[in-house]
Design an enzyme around this catalytic site. Structure first.
Site, PDB file in Angstrom:
ATOM      1  N   LYS A  39       0.871  -1.173   0.000  1.00 43.95           N
ATOM      2  CA  LYS A  39       0.000   0.000   0.000  1.00 43.95           C
ATOM      3  C   LYS A  39       0.902   1.214   0.000  1.00 43.95           C
ATOM      4  O   LYS A  39       1.788   1.355   0.853  1.00 43.95           O
ATOM      5  CB  LYS A  39      -0.895   0.013   1.247  1.00 43.95           C
ATOM      6  CG  LYS A  39      -2.011   1.053   1.150  1.00 43.95           C
ATOM      7  CD  LYS A  39      -3.018   0.666   0.087  1.00 43.95           C
ATOM      8  CE  LYS A  39      -4.043   1.753  -0.133  1.00 43.95           C
ATOM      9  NZ  LYS A  39      -5.051   1.370  -1.125  1.00 43.95           N
ATOM     10  N   SER A  92      -0.928  -0.838  -4.523  1.00 47.18           N
ATOM     11  CA  SER A  92      -2.209  -0.135  -4.499  1.00 47.18           C
ATOM     12  C   SER A  92      -2.001   1.192  -3.788  1.00 47.18           C
ATOM     13  O   SER A  92      -1.460   1.223  -2.673  1.00 47.18           O
ATOM     14  CB  SER A  92      -3.252  -0.990  -3.764  1.00 47.18           C
ATOM     15  OG  SER A  92      -4.486  -0.325  -3.668  1.00 47.18           O
TER      16      SER A  92
END
Length: 373
Positions: free
Chosen positions: A159, A229
């Site tokens: 992330k 992401s």
């Protein structure tokens, strides 16, 4: 020598703040102190203003605070990927580890490691400085997982941050310049730089071969094991490494494949068979139950064509191409494995070849009659 054993639990989510499945697992005896990371697919748009990710992280963090000593919840990596277009099903993947039996002669098993980097300056997002920071973080996560050989790493889930108007202004107020003022474009540049950080850590690309200008622009540079992401909810990187290690024991195993394009399922079939699945067609019955997690990247091919046929994902001004790609690849993989709780993350900059992407499969070998032990 005492080994570690991995635990992977997949639970459905009725809403971004639905943590009842994990709460039930704790009540059933899962030790909350063993949780390393929680991954999730949330039902937002997956773009800059997708606050379902932060909503989910907030709910999960509050849950873990109730079950852990002070500060314990902060050590967990929460990796939320927004966007469940098509029939993709919102769900959570809980990754934990516990003491296992002796590792002597047990053979390699699924290993889980995590690391969190320091906050990144806004002006470093999408640039080589981000690549270098992520590479260092991946190496730390490999150490945490007791994986000494990069070849044994099968998937790295990250992330990473993105730019907002406020973050761009912060950089400019200090005399720095952000890589872009387009906040949506910053998501792709951050994902790409993070993926190249994985490639550097795993020996797929040399750091010296990367320049700022190549990030997001040179599709020949990519990792076959990176999944990144971007989200507005953080400024650091939360890194989860999944691989195989002889220091771990138990029935769980992982393998990976790289799809050359969005309908290239043969490499995924091959990975399933390497893990011991013996299906002919769509997974069913016990074999479907043995599939604990399927993680994939999705990307609209830059040529605007898929095996010679035109697609319109890049021409739709109403819906981001990443949303189209998630739905499309999710449907392809769901048809293969027989369910839609699949962690498909859109935007595969430097993650697999143009139009394709990496896929990882986690399986419980004890539920597969044909699996190697």
């Amino acid at each position: 020598m005492m080994a570690r054993e991995a635990i992977v639990l997949r639970v459905p989510a009725a809403a971004p703040d639905d943590v009842s499945g994990i709460e039930s697992a704790f009540k059933a005896g899962l030790d909350s102190r063993n949780v390393v990371a929680i991954l999730g697919k949330t039902e937002g748009n997956g773009c800059v203003n997708d606050f379902t990710r932060a909503f989910a992280v907030s709910a999960l963090h509050r849950l873990m605070e109730r079950h852990l000593p002070a500060g314990g919840a902060d050590a967990i990596s929460y990796v939320m990927s927004g966007g469940t277009e098509g029939a993709l099903s919102p769900h959570l993947l809980l990754l934990a580890r516990q003491d296992g039996a002796s590792s002597d002669g047990a053979g390699p098993a699924l290993a889980i490691g995590s690391a969190q980097t320091a906050d990144l300056r806004p002006e470093d997002i999408g640039r080589v400085a981000q690549v270098a920071q992520v590479a260092e973080g991946v190496r730390a996560a490999m150490g945490d997982a007791s994986i000494g050989d990069a070849a044994e790493v099968h998937f790295v889930q990250i992330k990473c941050p993105l730019l907002t108007a406020g973050r761009v202004m912060d950089a400019e107020a200090r005399g720095a310049t952000a890589v872009t003022r387009d906040t949506l474009k910053s998501m792709g540049l951050s994902r790409g730089a993070s993926a190249l950080g994985v490639a550097v850590a795993l020996g797929e690309v040399e750091l010296d071969a990367i320049t700022d200008e190549m990030i997001g622009r040179d599709p020949t540079l990519w990792s076959g094991r990176a999944s990144t992401s971007a989200g507005v909810e953080l400024m650091n990187h939360e890194i989860v490494v999944l691989g195989m290690s002889p220091a771990w024991t138990g029935p769980l195993a992982i393998d990976h494949a790289v799809m050359a394009d969005a309908i290239d399922v043969d490499p995924v079939r091959a990975a399933l068979r390497r893990l011991g699945f013996t299906f002919d067609g769509q997974l069913r019955g016990d074999e479907q139950g043995a599939l604990l997690a399927l993680l994939a990247k999705a990307e609209a091919g830059g040529s605007g064509r898929l095996r010679g046929r035109r697609h319109t994902m890049l021409d739709d001004s109403d819906i981001s191409s990443t949303r189209h790609a998630r739905a499309f690849v999710g449907g392809v993989l769901a048809g293969l494995v027989g369910h839609s709780e699949i962690f498909v993350s859109g935007g595969a900059e430097h993650q697999g070849p143009d139009g394709g992407g990496p896929v990882a499969i986690i399986a419980d070998r004890s539920r597969l009659a044909g699996a190697e032990r």
